[in-house]
Scaffold this motif. Sequence first.
Motif, PDB file in Angstrom:
ATOM      1  N   SER A  12     116.028 -23.455 132.455  1.00 25.44           N
ATOM      2  CA  SER A  12     115.367 -23.223 131.176  1.00 25.44           C
ATOM      3  C   SER A  12     116.395 -22.953 130.085  1.00 25.44           C
ATOM      4  O   SER A  12     117.407 -22.285 130.319  1.00 25.44           O
ATOM      5  CB  SER A  12     114.403 -22.046 131.268  1.00 25.44           C
ATOM      6  OG  SER A  12     113.841 -21.762 130.004  1.00 25.44           O
ATOM      7  N   ASN A  42     115.409 -30.747 128.491  1.00 23.66           N
ATOM      8  CA  ASN A  42     114.040 -30.847 128.984  1.00 23.66           C
ATOM      9  C   ASN A  42     113.576 -29.497 129.501  1.00 23.66           C
ATOM     10  O   ASN A  42     114.171 -28.938 130.421  1.00 23.66           O
ATOM     11  CB  ASN A  42     113.922 -31.894 130.099  1.00 23.66           C
ATOM     12  CG  ASN A  42     112.523 -31.923 130.690  1.00 23.66           C
ATOM     13  OD1 ASN A  42     111.548 -32.004 129.955  1.00 23.66           O
ATOM     14  ND2 ASN A  42     112.429 -31.833 132.006  1.00 23.66           N
ATOM     15  N   ASP A  43     112.535 -28.961 128.874  1.00 20.31           N
ATOM     16  CA  ASP A  43     111.978 -27.681 129.275  1.00 20.31           C
ATOM     17  C   ASP A  43     110.465 -27.756 129.077  1.00 20.31           C
ATOM     18  O   ASP A  43     109.950 -28.764 128.591  1.00 20.31           O
ATOM     19  CB  ASP A  43     112.566 -26.558 128.415  1.00 20.31           C
ATOM     20  CG  ASP A  43     112.648 -25.234 129.148  1.00 20.31           C
ATOM     21  OD1 ASP A  43     111.756 -24.958 129.982  1.00 20.31           O
ATOM     22  OD2 ASP A  43     113.595 -24.465 128.896  1.00 20.31           O
ATOM     23  N   SER A  44     109.782 -26.708 129.431  1.00 25.08           N
ATOM     24  CA  SER A  44     108.349 -26.658 129.134  1.00 25.08           C
ATOM     25  C   SER A  44     108.153 -26.629 127.618  1.00 25.08           C
ATOM     26  O   SER A  44     109.004 -26.098 126.892  1.00 25.08           O
ATOM     27  CB  SER A  44     107.724 -25.420 129.768  1.00 25.08           C
ATOM     28  OG  SER A  44     107.876 -25.445 131.179  1.00 25.08           O
ATOM     29  N   PRO A  45     107.055 -27.177 127.133  1.00 23.83           N
ATOM     30  CA  PRO A  45     106.822 -27.184 125.678  1.00 23.83           C
ATOM     31  C   PRO A  45     106.807 -25.769 125.106  1.00 23.83           C
ATOM     32  O   PRO A  45     106.266 -24.841 125.705  1.00 23.83           O
ATOM     33  CB  PRO A  45     105.436 -27.837 125.547  1.00 23.83           C
ATOM     34  CG  PRO A  45     105.275 -28.648 126.795  1.00 23.83           C
ATOM     35  CD  PRO A  45     105.976 -27.880 127.868  1.00 23.83           C
ATOM     36  N   VAL A  47     109.188 -23.569 124.701  1.00 21.21           N
ATOM     37  CA  VAL A  47     110.173 -22.572 125.160  1.00 21.21           C
ATOM     38  C   VAL A  47     111.247 -22.374 124.082  1.00 21.21           C
ATOM     39  O   VAL A  47     111.780 -23.335 123.537  1.00 21.21           O
ATOM     40  CB  VAL A  47     110.818 -23.009 126.487  1.00 21.21           C
ATOM     41  CG1 VAL A  47     111.971 -22.085 126.846  1.00 21.21           C
ATOM     42  CG2 VAL A  47     109.777 -23.001 127.597  1.00 21.21           C
ATOM     43  N   ASN A  61     113.513 -30.977 122.530  1.00 23.79           N
ATOM     44  CA  ASN A  61     113.053 -30.589 123.862  1.00 23.79           C
ATOM     45  C   ASN A  61     112.086 -31.669 124.320  1.00 23.79           C
ATOM     46  O   ASN A  61     111.017 -31.844 123.728  1.00 23.79           O
ATOM     47  CB  ASN A  61     112.367 -29.225 123.816  1.00 23.79           C
ATOM     48  CG  ASN A  61     111.758 -28.818 125.150  1.00 23.79           C
ATOM     49  OD1 ASN A  61     111.995 -29.464 126.185  1.00 23.79           O
ATOM     50  ND2 ASN A  61     110.967 -27.760 125.138  1.00 23.79           N
ATOM     51  N   GLY A  63     110.167 -31.750 126.746  1.00 25.73           N
ATOM     52  CA  GLY A  63     108.883 -31.122 127.000  1.00 25.73           C
ATOM     53  C   GLY A  63     108.171 -31.494 128.286  1.00 25.73           C
ATOM     54  O   GLY A  63     106.969 -31.234 128.418  1.00 25.73           O
ATOM     55  N   PHE A  64     108.859 -32.048 129.255  1.00 26.57           N
ATOM     56  CA  PHE A  64     108.204 -32.389 130.524  1.00 26.57           C
ATOM     57  C   PHE A  64     108.032 -31.173 131.441  1.00 26.57           C
ATOM     58  O   PHE A  64     107.173 -31.166 132.318  1.00 26.57           O
ATOM     59  CB  PHE A  64     109.020 -33.446 131.286  1.00 26.57           C
ATOM     60  CG  PHE A  64     109.018 -34.807 130.647  1.00 26.57           C
ATOM     61  CD1 PHE A  64     107.839 -35.497 130.451  1.00 26.57           C
ATOM     62  CD2 PHE A  64     110.202 -35.394 130.250  1.00 26.57           C
ATOM     63  CE1 PHE A  64     107.835 -36.752 129.868  1.00 26.57           C
ATOM     64  CE2 PHE A  64     110.221 -36.645 129.666  1.00 26.57           C
ATOM     65  CZ  PHE A  64     109.030 -37.329 129.471  1.00 26.57           C
ATOM     66  N   GLY A  65     108.899 -30.166 131.268  1.00 25.31           N
ATOM     67  CA  GLY A  65     108.961 -29.119 132.281  1.00 25.31           C
ATOM     68  C   GLY A  65     109.590 -29.702 133.533  1.00 25.31           C
ATOM     69  O   GLY A  65     110.405 -30.622 133.474  1.00 25.31           O
ATOM     70  N   LYS A  66     109.206 -29.206 134.684  1.00 21.83           N
ATOM     71  CA  LYS A  66     109.748 -29.738 135.932  1.00 21.83           C
ATOM     72  C   LYS A  66     109.174 -31.122 136.212  1.00 21.83           C
ATOM     73  O   LYS A  66     107.970 -31.315 136.235  1.00 21.83           O
ATOM     74  CB  LYS A  66     109.432 -28.804 137.095  1.00 21.83           C
ATOM     75  CG  LYS A  66     110.096 -29.212 138.403  1.00 21.83           C
ATOM     76  CD  LYS A  66     109.870 -28.180 139.494  1.00 21.83           C
ATOM     77  CE  LYS A  66     110.577 -28.589 140.784  1.00 21.83           C
ATOM     78  NZ  LYS A  66     110.391 -27.583 141.856  1.00 21.83           N
TER      79      LYS A  66
END
Length: 392
Positions: A12, A42-45, A47, A61, A63-66
Amino acid sequence: MNIALLFFGIASISNVSGAEKVFVEMANRFSERGATVYTIWNDSPGVVPYYPFNSQVKQVNLGFGKIKAPVSYKVLREISKGLHLNIKNRVDQYRTDKLCQAIRKQINLSKIDVMICYEFNSIMVANQLSQEKIPVVAMCHNSVEDQIASLTTLQRKEASKVTAYQVLMPSFVDKAKKFLNTDIYCIPNVVKTIPDSFVADLSLCKKIYRIIMIGRIDCHQKRPLIAIRAFLKNASRFSNWQLHFYGPITDSEYKQKIDEYIKVHDLHHQVIYEGITDMPLNVLHNADIFAFPSAYEGFGLALAEANSVGLPAVGFAAAPAVNELIEDKVTGFLATDEDDFARKLTLLMDNRALRVQMGKAAREAMKTYSPDVVWGQWEELLQKVVHKRIDE
């Protein structure tokens, strides 16, 4: 110059770790020096980065998360690992394709002059996006043994496609050349010049003297328990000394082991865990010695910051990067084992004049890594790779 910084190998962007700090710091400094900087991760939207970007930095970002690859790809990956098959990792390729598709939708790649990658996941993305038309510079944020030697044969082949690979210490250049077929450059991390008001005054007579450790609580690299054991070997002789250690807990079982050891052996309550600090300079300003028991480092930002505040340090002679930042018997001590670590701590605890002498030398040594020097080296490298690609 238009620069894209890619960082996909993190859990993160909100982490407090050193690589995230360098990522943000590099973006901010390049933008201040006139570049247009795109930071891509790339992180969760939604963050929020732990370290703040300047307003000029363009933040992307994805925004995909994992990203979850198909189960069949994961099964094939595990089979190939078990059989030691030298075949392409379909999981990595799936993630790379997905990231590349998203970047192409959000960034006009024709405007990018150079891409800088923070780890191997970003190298795969950058190479696919570049198609050998955009220069790619890869960074090694830890020791060569940890981040380059550990790559598979196929991964080393992929890493060798980059235009240049940056390492943090002079001794890492030849080590990296054994594994990679590309140009290797040494550019260290930046160590900020500390104002005189934050420099530790080691000449003061105090009621309580402090040894400080700052780093993750983990048993493989940072190893704080080693320094705690070393300190407690002689702590009963030094009732006016304390050891304070700071950092995120990334290994809860190891932290429990530390707590149990302290409970049994810290008879005078001299070892204190302080959690994560948002003000490391204040912590270091009030300290007297810096303990750094890492097994290896790429550079050692916490160690460098402690040196810049004027603290002598104790580390291990066998630890890559640590054994180059600490000049033995000049800016601190390099120990051969845990017992020697305890002896070196005791030498400094026993001798205020020695602490003052080594602290001054440590502060002077960090001028080699001043912002103007290091960012100048980076600009020189980027200009070189961009012009090289134009000439070709």
